[in-house]
Write an enzyme that holds these catalytic residues in place. Structure first.
Site, PDB file in Angstrom:
ATOM      1  N   LYS A 114       0.851  -1.258   0.116  1.00 22.49           N
ATOM      2  CA  LYS A 114      -0.027  -0.056   0.042  1.00 22.49           C
ATOM      3  C   LYS A 114       0.683   1.172   0.094  1.00 22.49           C
ATOM      4  CE  LYS A 114      -1.657   1.559   3.999  1.00 22.49           C
ATOM      5  NZ  LYS A 114      -1.262   2.920   4.484  1.00 22.49           N
ATOM      6  N   ASN A 115       2.060   1.329   0.928  1.00 19.55           N
ATOM      7  CA  ASN A 115       2.681   2.651   1.131  1.00 19.55           C
ATOM      8  C   ASN A 115       3.333   2.777  -0.147  1.00 19.55           C
ATOM      9  OD1 ASN A 115       0.972   3.078   3.192  1.00 19.55           O
ATOM     10  ND2 ASN A 115       2.838   2.278   4.833  1.00 19.55           N
TER      11      ASN A 115
ATOM     12  N   ARG B 174      -4.564   9.410   4.217  1.00 23.31           N
ATOM     13  CA  ARG B 174      -3.491  10.359   4.635  1.00 23.31           C
ATOM     14  C   ARG B 174      -2.612  10.360   3.346  1.00 23.31           C
ATOM     15  NH1 ARG B 174      -2.531  12.536   9.167  1.00 23.31           N
ATOM     16  NH2 ARG B 174      -0.535  13.044   8.396  1.00 23.31           N
TER      17      ARG B 174
ATOM     18  N   CYS C 115      -4.930  11.794  13.364  1.00 20.80           N
ATOM     19  CA  CYS C 115      -5.994  10.398  13.144  1.00 20.80           C
ATOM     20  C   CYS C 115      -5.856   9.404  14.473  1.00 20.80           C
ATOM     21  CB  CYS C 115      -5.522   9.614  11.830  1.00 20.80           C
ATOM     22  SG  CYS C 115      -3.973   8.678  12.072  1.00 20.80           S
TER      23      CYS C 115
ATOM     24  N   ARG D  40       0.222  13.543  13.629  1.00 21.83           N
ATOM     25  CA  ARG D  40       0.627  13.514  12.225  1.00 21.83           C
ATOM     26  C   ARG D  40       0.787  14.901  11.550  1.00 21.83           C
ATOM     27  NH1 ARG D  40      -1.471   7.972   9.428  1.00 21.83           N
ATOM     28  NH2 ARG D  40       0.704   8.331   8.584  1.00 21.83           N
ATOM     29  N   PRO D  41       1.813  15.580  12.240  1.00 20.96           N
ATOM     30  CA  PRO D  41       1.776  16.732  11.543  1.00 20.96           C
ATOM     31  C   PRO D  41       2.707  16.866  10.173  1.00 20.96           C
ATOM     32  CG  PRO D  41       3.540  16.821  13.353  1.00 20.96           C
ATOM     33  CD  PRO D  41       2.583  15.417  13.321  1.00 20.96           C
TER      34      PRO D  41
ATOM     35  N   ASP E  39       4.702  19.598   9.140  1.00 26.65           N
ATOM     36  CA  ASP E  39       5.606  20.680   9.081  1.00 26.65           C
ATOM     37  C   ASP E  39       6.821  20.446   8.314  1.00 26.65           C
ATOM     38  OD1 ASP E  39       5.986  18.853  11.291  1.00 26.65           O
ATOM     39  OD2 ASP E  39       7.809  19.766  11.827  1.00 26.65           O
TER      40      ASP E  39
ATOM     41  N   ASP F 298       4.733  -0.056  12.203  1.00 32.49           N
ATOM     42  CA  ASP F 298       3.655  -0.758  11.521  1.00 32.49           C
ATOM     43  C   ASP F 298       3.625  -2.242  11.868  1.00 32.49           C
ATOM     44  OD1 ASP F 298       2.762   1.451  10.139  1.00 32.49           O
ATOM     45  OD2 ASP F 298       3.925   1.053   8.473  1.00 32.49           O
TER      46      ASP F 298
ATOM     47  N   ARG G 229      -8.756  -0.797   4.649  1.00 30.08           N
ATOM     48  CA  ARG G 229      -8.134   0.112   3.693  1.00 30.08           C
ATOM     49  C   ARG G 229      -6.487  -0.374   3.356  1.00 30.08           C
ATOM     50  NH1 ARG G 229      -6.296   3.751   7.754  1.00 30.08           N
ATOM     51  NH2 ARG G 229      -4.744   4.072   6.266  1.00 30.08           N
TER      52      ARG G 229
END
Ligand code: EPU
Length: 413
Positions: free
Chosen positions: A21-22, A90, A114, A119-120, A122, A301, A393
């Site tokens: 997925k990622n 995301r 979430c 989970r910024p 910046d 993960d 997901r």
């Protein structure tokens, strides 16, 4: 939607892993860098990928999907990411770097926090600012204006997403950029390889420092999404938790060293080019101390998978979750409903192994949900795991796939 799991069956057999997925999301993010065809093979048929494709289509891209092959082409006709789709995942933020580099602007809903943490973004945005892009944060939206200029930038943390966005931004501009403290996750390396196939000039691929000599145009390419190392670890954990025996196929053991080291010292594990065999005859005496960290160290993960293994073994395990602050507590609470003995203080969970029994459980995030399924498979009696929409997901038909190994698990709407 829920899974009904009758625990206790020893899982046995062979099962193949599909594309990550990622990796797929990062590669799809890079398709905005060209109007030519990008062909992705081994692209997993999961909801996050479907939503990422919907986002690209909503912004003007043409998409064809045939099984696990996805073809993306054409220009963006809008640089405004529709909120209703972008906020579904995301990974939508991964169109940021490429869109700014190619079109000189984007308006994107900030993904926000979430269930796994705040989970910024910046680092993504500071990197673009350092490259001369004007970044405006307004409520939950971010607008970027201006084409990036080449720059040297050191990420304050080796963020996967920020590395991916900044690589895309640097690939299509004039001049040389040097990105330091880059993430080196296999999914980042796959993106670097796709960019090279598209005509980008990168050196230092797979290292923390990547030098990018920007080019004027990038072209189409065909690329295979790498195997999903988290899915491979999920299947291996399910086999081990049930004291089973099996082979996980079509994976890349080299991408899973930290996890495999943990298993190898406790079970019979054999690795081949693309396969991993495991046989578990007894639960071990704990899994020691695990600290999550960027690749190649222990991945966040896989943390919830190991928490479930630790909950049903003997002895003590300590897990320190350093990346996502909310990832421990929810699963600890759920597993305790099954008779587990887990206490959480700050980022550290202390797990004393117990015999687990079935319970009503609720998944709150993708990987945590997979962890709960593993605990349910190992437990005595029936568990009902709710919140399956989170698991879907990122996993292709998890229940059906585990059933092929002998698990008693069925999906219920
Ligand atoms: N961080 C910041 N600022 C930023 C970016 C990140 O402070 O601008 C912090 C995060 O809050 C976190 C840490 O840096 O504490 C790591 O975050 P990272 O940016 O590396 O993660 P990500 O890119 O948001 C990807 C995966 C995640 C995976 C992490 C870590 C995708 C789409 N997602 O997220 O996958 O956990 O890397 O490896 O690639 C999942 O698949 O379930 C999942 C959450």
């Amino acid at each position: 939607m829920e899974y009904i799991v009758n625990g206790g069956n020893k899982l046995k057999g062979e099962i193949a892993v599909y594309g990550a997925k990622n990796c797929a999301l990062a590669l799809l993010g890079a398709t905005v860098l060209t109007s030519d065809e990008i062909v992705l093979n081994n692209c997993p048929e999961i909801i996050d990928v479907t939503n990422m494709l919907k986002l690209l289509v909503a912004m003007g891209k043409k998409v064809e999907r045939c099984g696990d092959t996805v073809i993306v082409k054409g220009e963006l006709t809008s640089t405004c990411a529709p909120k209703a789709i972008a906020t579904l995942l995301r990974g939508s933020a991964l169109i940021l770097g490429g869109t700014v580099a190619r079109y000189g602007q984007i308006a994107l809903p900030l993904p926000g926090g979430c269930s796994i943490g705040s989970r910024p973004m910046d680092i993504h945005l500071n990197g673009l600012e350092k490259m001369g892009v004007c970044v405006l944060r307004e409520g939950d939206m971010v607008s970027c204006k201006g084409k990036p200029r080449a720059a040297d930038y050191t990420l304050r943390f080796a963020s996967v997403g920020a590395t991916e966005n900044l690589l895309c931004a640097c690939a299509l501009i004039n001049g040389r950029s040097v990105l330091s403290n880059c993430a080196v996750e296999p999914e980042v390396v796959a993106l670097e390889q796709l960019l090279v196939k598209m005509g980008a000039k990168l050196s230092g691929i797979g290292t923390n420092t990547v030098t990018i000599d920007g080019v004027k145009t990038l072209h189409g390419a065909t690329f295979d999404v790498i195997p999903d190392r988290i899915v491979a670890a999920t299947y291996l954990s399910a086999i081990v938790a049930t004291l089973g025996e099996g082979t996980v196929k079509k994976c890349n053991p080299k991408h899973m060293q930290a996890f495999l080291q943990l298993l190898k010292s406790r079970f019979d594990v054999k690795t081949y080019d693309e396969n991993i065999y495991v046989k578990a005859t007894a639960h071990p005496y704990g899994y020691g101390k695990i600290v999550t960290a960027p690749y190649p160290l222990f991945p966040t993960d896989m943390q919830s998978l190991v928490m479930s293994l630790a909950a049903c073994c003997h002895g003590q395990t300590e897990i320190d979750e350093r990346l996502f602050e909310n990832r421990l507590a929810h699963n600890a609470e759920q597993l305790n409903k099954m008779g587990a003995n887990i206490s959480v203080r700050g980022s550290v969970a202390t797990i004393n192994g117990e015999k687990l029994h079935g319970a009503g459980l609720l998944a709150k995030d993708l990987r945590g949900g997979a962890g709960l399924v593993i605990a349910a498979l190992s437990a005595e009696g029936q568990s009902i795991v709710g919140g399956v929409e989170h698991i879907d997901r990122g996993y292709v038909t998890l229940a059906e796939n585990l059933s092929t190994l002998g698990a008693d698990i069925r999906f219920c709407i």
